[in-house]
Scaffold this active site. Structure first.
Site, PDB file in Angstrom:
ATOM      1  CG  HIS A   1      -0.997   3.590   4.807  1.00  0.00           C
ATOM      2  ND1 HIS A   1      -2.271   3.210   5.153  1.00  0.00           N
ATOM      3  CD2 HIS A   1      -0.452   2.540   4.148  1.00  0.00           C
ATOM      4  CE1 HIS A   1      -2.504   1.973   4.723  1.00  0.00           C
ATOM      5  NE2 HIS A   1      -1.405   1.543   4.117  1.00  0.00           N
TER       6      HIS A   1
ATOM      7  CG  ASP B   1      -3.992   5.231   7.255  1.00  0.00           C
ATOM      8  OD1 ASP B   1      -2.799   4.977   7.523  1.00  0.00           O
ATOM      9  OD2 ASP B   1      -4.575   4.737   6.272  1.00  0.00           O
TER      10      ASP B   1
ATOM     11  CB  SER C   1      -0.942   0.010   1.205  1.00  0.00           C
ATOM     12  OG  SER C   1      -0.221  -0.092   2.409  1.00  0.00           O
TER      13      SER C   1
END
Length: 384
Positions: free
Chosen positions: A350, A347, A56
């Site tokens: 990340h 978050d 991600s």
């Protein structure tokens, strides 16, 4: 995994603004800019193409095209600082490190997802991928694993040969950059499934050895397909992300040291593997690997105090409240911090766009305290 979408950050960050200013002055005469424009001074990109493999932290929207994938970032407040406040599928409030790195190498933008090309533009697939593509997919279940990403690249190798011919295809690939950022998903899953045995050294070593064997097989496949320049992002102190801190009730919100030990062991193994591969003259490859762990931990423990630096290196900017604003995932209903440039974490897992940008700058033009044995800028220019 329950309701947790285990992810982590692999950050590359520096610890003082003076170091950043000194480093910027050594970027081979290329002026670094933000996402609003390409690098100034480059008549053409430093490499013909960029191919991105990972999770991600490198995903630019792959999961938007993966059916039944639960790890998506195509809704608010993701992309709140992206042009037009558009959620693109990037796990960020704006751009990520791949976007910035592509700019620093002279591209107008980072390569689109491979899944976009095969979903919406199959007719022009062969020509579209000549300048690169992004295979990275965030999350763990019903996503695109590293093994499948490498297989997908095999289709690109065939497209190269079809368009350019065998010799020209091999030459173009040999000058292209292969950026790889994987490992955290496997480590998190193993840690959760073996939580009660997390400190067992034999279990740790057996798992790391298995992971490294798989990693080596995938790298060797990429090398056989034509890769010669590898940029590898190592793991950071993954036990320090907001969600793990929030769940570490025994440690009163401190980092999970057991998880960090796994990250250290994995990094040592990757460094040894890359050295072994580069020493094999038959492979004819060069690499750079980031020193993510020490740099990130130093930044977490010693936040930059200037007005342009990070003031919060523990909490999530976008989250569901509770400890460190990390009890629940970022969602349209979440409370979002106002000064996002002062937060290290966007978050639960990340980094913010500001952190991604510093990471890309370190990867592109950092010194030996940031990367080994050379940086991406030097790797791109290397003649061999």
């Amino acid at each position: 995994m329950g309701r947790w979408r285990w992810k982590y950050i692999t950050l590359l960050l520096l610890v003082s603004s003076s170091v950043w200013m000194n480093m910027v002055g050594k970027l081979s005469g290329v002026t670094i800019t933000g996402p609003s424009g390409p690098a100034v001074g480059a008549a053409a990109p430093a490499v013909p193409a960029i191919y991105v493999f990972g999770d991600s932290t490198a995903d630019v929207g792959t999961n938007n095209y993966v059916r039944r994938c639960g790890a998506k970032a195509n809704f608010p407040h993701f992309g709140i600082d992206y042009p037009g406040s558009k959620p693109t599928g990037r796990f960020s409030n704006g751009y990520n490190s791949v976007d910035f790195l592509a700019q620093y190498l002279g591209f107008k933008e980072s390569p689109p997802p491979y899944m976009y090309f095969v979903t919406y533009d199959k007719r022009n697939f062969a020509r579209n991928v000549l300048n690169g593509t992004n295979f990275a997919s965030g999350g763990q279940k019903k996503v695109v694993p590293f093994s499948e990403q490498v297989r997908q690249f095999g289709t690109i190798r065939k497209a190269y040969k079809k368009i350019l011919g065998g010799v020209a295809a091999q030459k173009r690939l040999s000058y292209s950059l292969f950026l790889i950022s994987v490992g955290s998903n496997d480590l998190f899953e193993h840690f959760i499934l073996n939580f009660t045995r997390q400190s067992d050294p034999k279990l740790q070593q057996a798992f790391i050895n298995s992971l490294l064997t798989s990693y080596e097989n995938h790298l060797r496949t990429l090398l056989k397909l034509g890769a010669k320049r590898l940029g590898v992002v190592s793991l950071g102190p993954i036990g320090c992300c907001p969600i793990l801190r929030a769940k570490n009730k025994i440690g009163n919100g401190q980092c999970f040291e057991a998880v960090n030990q796994y990250a250290r062991a994995f990094n040592l193994g990757i460094e040894a593997l890359l050295h072994k591969l580069s020493s094999d003259k038959s492979l004819h490859m060069k690499y750079t690997i980031t020193k993510s762990f020490d740099m990130t931990l130093s930044l977490i423990n010693n936040p930059i105090s200037s007005s342009s630096g990070f003031k919060n290196t523990k909490s999530a900017c976008c989250g569901g409240g509770g400890d460190l604003n990390a009890e629940n995932a970022c969602s349209p209903k979440s409370v979002v911090c106002e000064d996002r440039n002062s937060f290290l974490f966007w978050d639960q897992f990340h980094p913010t766009e500001a952190a991604y940008k510093l990471a890309a700058m370190a990867l592109y033009g950092g010194g030996k305290q940031h990367v080994h044995p050379i940086n991406i800028g030097q790797l791109a220019a290397l003649k061999f």
